[in-house]
Write an enzyme that holds these catalytic residues in place. Structure first.
Site, short mmCIF file in Angstrom:
data_model
loop_
_atom_site.label_atom_id
_atom_site.label_comp_id
_atom_site.label_asym_id
_atom_site.label_seq_id
_atom_site.Cartn_x
_atom_site.Cartn_y
_atom_site.Cartn_z
N GLU A 63 6.47 3.83 10.72
CA GLU A 63 6.77 4.68 9.57
C GLU A 63 6.21 6.08 9.81
OE1 GLU A 63 8.81 4.15 6.92
OE2 GLU A 63 8.36 6.28 6.92
N LYS A 117 4.86 6.22 18.00
CA LYS A 117 4.18 6.44 16.72
C LYS A 117 2.80 7.07 16.95
CE LYS A 117 2.78 6.44 12.56
NZ LYS A 117 3.23 7.40 11.58
N LEU A 118 2.04 6.50 17.89
CA LEU A 118 0.71 7.05 18.18
C LEU A 118 0.83 8.48 18.72
CD1 LEU A 118 -1.23 4.10 19.94
CD2 LEU A 118 -1.18 4.71 17.52
N CYS A 178 -4.75 8.20 8.99
CA CYS A 178 -4.15 7.85 10.28
C CYS A 178 -4.43 8.73 11.48
CB CYS A 178 -2.64 7.71 10.09
SG CYS A 178 -2.25 6.35 8.98
N GLY A 234 -7.41 15.32 7.54
CA GLY A 234 -7.93 14.07 6.99
C GLY A 234 -6.78 13.08 6.94
N GLY A 286 0.81 -1.22 0.00
CA GLY A 286 0.00 0.00 0.00
C GLY A 286 0.84 1.27 0.00
N TYR A 287 0.27 2.33 0.56
CA TYR A 287 0.92 3.65 0.58
C TYR A 287 2.24 3.60 1.34
CZ TYR A 287 -3.10 5.94 -1.48
OH TYR A 287 -4.08 6.33 -2.35
N VAL A 288 2.34 2.69 2.31
CA VAL A 288 3.58 2.58 3.08
C VAL A 288 4.48 1.49 2.50
CG1 VAL A 288 4.52 1.91 5.33
CG2 VAL A 288 2.67 3.55 5.19
N GLY A 289 3.94 0.28 2.34
CA GLY A 289 4.76 -0.85 1.90
C GLY A 289 5.44 -0.58 0.56
P1 NAD Z 1 -3.02 0.45 2.56
O1 NAD Z 1 -4.41 0.10 2.80
O2 NAD Z 1 -2.66 1.41 1.47
O3 NAD Z 1 -2.18 -0.89 2.26
C1 NAD Z 1 -2.29 -2.05 3.01
C2 NAD Z 1 -2.21 -3.24 2.07
O4 NAD Z 1 -2.13 -4.44 2.84
C3 NAD Z 1 -3.43 -3.41 1.14
O5 NAD Z 1 -3.00 -3.36 -0.21
C4 NAD Z 1 -4.01 -4.79 1.53
O6 NAD Z 1 -4.51 -5.50 0.44
C5 NAD Z 1 -2.79 -5.47 2.11
N1 NAD Z 1 -3.12 -6.57 3.03
C6 NAD Z 1 -3.92 -6.55 4.12
N2 NAD Z 1 -3.91 -7.74 4.74
C7 NAD Z 1 -3.10 -8.55 4.03
C8 NAD Z 1 -2.70 -9.89 4.19
N3 NAD Z 1 -3.10 -10.63 5.22
N4 NAD Z 1 -1.86 -10.39 3.26
C9 NAD Z 1 -1.44 -9.65 2.22
N5 NAD Z 1 -1.77 -8.36 2.03
C10 NAD Z 1 -2.60 -7.82 2.93
O7 NAD Z 1 -2.44 0.96 3.96
P2 NAD Z 1 -1.22 1.98 4.20
O8 NAD Z 1 -1.69 3.38 4.06
O9 NAD Z 1 -0.03 1.51 3.45
O10 NAD Z 1 -0.99 1.76 5.76
C11 NAD Z 1 -0.40 0.60 6.26
C12 NAD Z 1 -0.04 0.82 7.70
O11 NAD Z 1 0.92 1.87 7.81
C13 NAD Z 1 -1.21 1.24 8.59
O12 NAD Z 1 -1.05 0.67 9.86
C14 NAD Z 1 -1.06 2.74 8.69
O13 NAD Z 1 -1.60 3.24 9.90
C15 NAD Z 1 0.45 2.90 8.67
N6 NAD Z 1 0.94 4.18 8.14
C16 NAD Z 1 0.36 4.73 7.03
C17 NAD Z 1 0.88 5.92 6.51
C18 NAD Z 1 0.30 6.58 5.28
O14 NAD Z 1 0.74 7.66 4.94
N7 NAD Z 1 -0.65 5.96 4.59
C19 NAD Z 1 2.00 6.51 7.11
C20 NAD Z 1 2.55 5.89 8.23
C21 NAD Z 1 2.02 4.72 8.73
C1 UGA Z 2 0.65 12.06 8.76
C2 UGA Z 2 1.96 12.41 9.45
O1 UGA Z 2 2.38 13.71 9.01
C3 UGA Z 2 3.03 11.37 9.14
O2 UGA Z 2 4.21 11.66 9.88
C4 UGA Z 2 2.51 9.97 9.52
O3 UGA Z 2 3.47 9.00 9.17
C5 UGA Z 2 1.22 9.70 8.79
O4 UGA Z 2 0.25 10.74 9.12
C6 UGA Z 2 0.60 8.39 9.17
O5 UGA Z 2 0.88 7.85 10.20
O6 UGA Z 2 -0.22 8.00 8.36
P1 UGA Z 2 -0.33 12.36 6.33
O7 UGA Z 2 -1.63 12.03 6.97
O8 UGA Z 2 0.06 11.66 5.10
O9 UGA Z 2 0.86 12.15 7.37
O10 UGA Z 2 -0.32 13.91 5.97
P2 UGA Z 2 -0.10 15.26 6.81
O11 UGA Z 2 0.77 16.15 6.03
O12 UGA Z 2 0.30 15.02 8.20
O13 UGA Z 2 -1.55 15.89 6.78
C7 UGA Z 2 -2.62 15.29 7.48
C8 UGA Z 2 -3.83 16.22 7.43
O14 UGA Z 2 -3.61 17.38 8.19
C9 UGA Z 2 -4.17 16.69 6.01
O15 UGA Z 2 -5.56 16.71 5.85
C10 UGA Z 2 -3.61 18.10 5.98
O16 UGA Z 2 -4.26 18.94 5.06
C11 UGA Z 2 -3.84 18.54 7.41
N1 UGA Z 2 -2.93 19.62 7.85
C12 UGA Z 2 -1.60 19.38 7.94
C13 UGA Z 2 -3.46 20.84 8.21
O17 UGA Z 2 -4.69 21.07 8.14
N2 UGA Z 2 -2.59 21.82 8.65
C14 UGA Z 2 -1.26 21.62 8.74
O18 UGA Z 2 -0.54 22.56 9.16
C15 UGA Z 2 -0.75 20.38 8.37
#
Ligand code: NAD
Ligand code: UGA
Length: 479
Positions: free
Chosen positions: A171, A226-227, A282, A279, A15-18
């Site tokens: 992450e 992280k939280l 996370c 929005g 996904g967005y992280v992996g």
């Molecule tokens: P995502 O939904 O984009 O990707 C997750 C992927 O995992 C999906 O493609 C899904 O199909 C796959 N999946 C789920 N269960 C599975 C399984 N059992 N086997 C194989 N594939 C499986 O999610 P994401 O945004 O990448 O977030 C992943 C984690 O990272 C979350 O815990 C999120 O909180 C954390 N995180 C996200 C961001 C972000 O910017 N999106 C940033 C930091 C941390």
């Molecule tokens: C956020 C954190 O910034 C990352 O460090 C973290 O890894 C990630 O969540 C996560 O755990 O998923 P992200 O949600 O991708 O990242 O984007 P941000 O830039 O943090 O923005 C989050 C929301 O806050 C957006 O809707 C943005 O428009 C809003 N925002 C951000 C504001 O309204 N004002 C600001 O000054 C900054």
């Protein structure tokens, strides 16, 4: 000397992280084989698509890294068991949304994907495997993962028993700047108990991250950091958003206030942009998770402190919607309203928890016709997002269903604005800063309104064309 030499990595979750995280690791470690696996076949097909513009995730710079590494030392596949079996180190990067039913519904993380992943690893891993939590998880999840991993050993004889060590490596990337954040992280956090495993992961990051930026802690500190990190960031946004409302009532300007307080080095200037509310997938879920943990530990005052961050965030979205309705004489039924921007922030095609969803839903419920423009989000995604709300709203909101045809999608901003009574900027895309207001003013219904929830427009440039203008946090009309 570290004797855990990592040769093969597997990441479960593309996904967005992996996807981006593993691409950057592969780019810096040509001697490592990196397998990214997912059960979502379409996602994997898109990661492997010949046309690089079809990658499932839009992140600046990602396409170039994929070009350099894909099918050299970075592989995307659905063969999860095979990739697990050959890996020395496995990252769990699956989704961890908020539970929507059962115990802890609406607050704690739904760990079913993490658990099923751990069960697969337990069954298919061979020898010694380092399992890394990349997903954001409630504190003490590492213990659950360990229990599951070691469970399959019960059926094996002593010689064949597997060993695991679990690390937490959360992450911190933000969408839209993911590659920059991964290339130049503020810090890398690794929590764990086994020093050799920690060092094996440290050695991977050391290929491009200076040692002083790599922090090692115990497992629980890493999970909680992280939280806490997301909670602090979100808290700043709710704080400045609450001040934006005071500004509107008192004659102050929130941008002047943010600038003035941000100059204090103890406060700092980042994350002080007021807006329609945070929005993204996370912030809300991670704070709610923290709230759940606080309640679990009997810390109800702490829980309500953090819960208020989420409450203010929803209130901000609601008050914007109310402001729009009130400005349009309390009636928007049948009126065309242009929504500019649906992504939760600029630079991404992600709409998860976007304030555009809740604002649009409320406008639709009042009977408005929405003309939506976003440079990166697909109309099908928007349609999904709005019908998702319908699903959660029960029967009394059946009206929304009837309004489905009142959604229109535009690739041209000027067409979206044609005949509209109001235009609302929800995402801060750069091209909205360059709109020709002369053209817009001629084509909108009169009296026309522009609502800038991101503070990206100049009031005088819009007012001079006879358009009414409201900007979040601008109280200057009080003077
Ligand atoms: P995502 O939904 O984009 O990707 C997750 C992927 O995992 C999906 O493609 C899904 O199909 C796959 N999946 C789920 N269960 C599975 C399984 N059992 N086997 C194989 N594939 C499986 O999610 P994401 O945004 O990448 O977030 C992943 C984690 O990272 C979350 O815990 C999120 O909180 C954390 N995180 C996200 C961001 C972000 O910017 N999106 C940033 C930091 C941390
Ligand atoms: C956020 C954190 O910034 C990352 O460090 C973290 O890894 C990630 O969540 C996560 O755990 O998923 P992200 O949600 O991708 O990242 O984007 P941000 O830039 O943090 O923005 C989050 C929301 O806050 C957006 O809707 C943005 O428009 C809003 N925002 C951000 C504001 O309204 N004002 C600001 O000054 C900054």
């Amino acid at each position: 000397m570290n004797n855990l030499k990592i040769k093969k990595i597997c990441c479960v979750g593309a996904g967005y992280v992996g996807g981006p995280t593993m691409a950057v690791i592969a780019d810096h470690c040509s001697d490592l084989k990196v397998n990214v696996v997912d059960r979502n076949e379409e996602r994997i097909r898109n990661w492997n698509h010949k046309d690089i513009s079809n990658l499932p995730i839009y992140e600046k710079g990602l396409d170039q890294i994929i070009k350099r590494t894909r099918n050299k030392n970075l592989f995307f596949s659905t063969k999860i068991e095979d990739a697990i079996a050959e890996a020395d180190m496995i990252f769990i990067s699956v989704n961890t949304p908020i539970k929507n039913k059962g115990l802890g519904a609406g607050q704690t993380s739904d760990l079913r994907w993490v658990e099923s992943c751990a069960r697969k690893i337990s069954l298919h891993a061979k020898g010694h495997t380092i399992v890394v939590e990349k997903s954001t998880l409630p504190v003490r999840t590492a213990k659950t993962i360990k229990d599951i991993l070691f469970a399959s050993n019960d059926d094996l004889n002593e010689k064949n028993k597997k060993t695991f060590s679990v690390l937490s490596n959360p992450e911190f990337l933000a969408e839209g700047t993911a590659i920059l954040n991964l290339e130049k992280p503020d810090r890398i956090l690794i929590g764990g108990e086994d020093k050799k495993s920690i060092e094996a992961l440290v050695e991977i990051y050391l290929r491009w991250v200076p040692r002083k930026k790599i922090i090692t802690t115990n497992l629980w500190s890493s999970e909680l950091s992280k939280l806490t990190s997301n909670a602090f960031l979100a808290q700043r946004i709710s704080s400045i958003n609450s001040i934006s409302a005071i500004c509107e009532s008192s004659g102050a300007d929130v941008y002047e206030v943010a600038n003035a307080i941000g100059k204090d080095t103890r406060i700092g200037s980042q994350f002080l942009n007021p807006g329609p509310g945070f929005g993204g997938s996370c912030f809300k879920k991670d704070i709610l998770n923290l709230v759940y943990l606080c309640n679990y530990f009997g810390l109800s005052e702490v829980a309500s402190f953090w819960e208020s961050i989420v409450r203010i965030n929803q209130w901000q979205q609601d008050r914007i919607y109310k402001k729009i309705v009130e400005s349009l004489f309390g009636n928007i039924s049948g009126k065309k309203i242009a929504i500019l921007g649906f992504a939760f922030k600029a630079g991404t095609n992600d709409t998860r928890e976007s304030p555009a969803i809740s604002i649009s839903k409320n406008l639709l419920l009042e009977g408005a016709k929405l003309a939506i423009h976003d440079p990166k989000v697909q109309p099908s995604q928007i349609q999904n997002d709005l019908s998702d709300y319908l699903l959660t709203q029960e029967d009394n909101n059946k009206d929304l269903k009837n309004n489905k045809s009142n959604l229109m999608f535009f690739t041209d901003i000027y067409q979206a604005a044609e005949g509209a009574h109001a235009l609302i900027i929800i995402t801060e895309w750069d091209n909205y800063k360059k709109i020709d207001w002369n053209i817009i003013s001629k084509n909108m219904s009169k009296p026309s309104w522009v609502f800038d929830t991101r503070g990206i427009l100049a009031k005088d440039k819009i007012n001079k064309y006879g358009i009414n203008f409201w900007q979040l946090g601008d109280g200057s009309g009080k003077n």
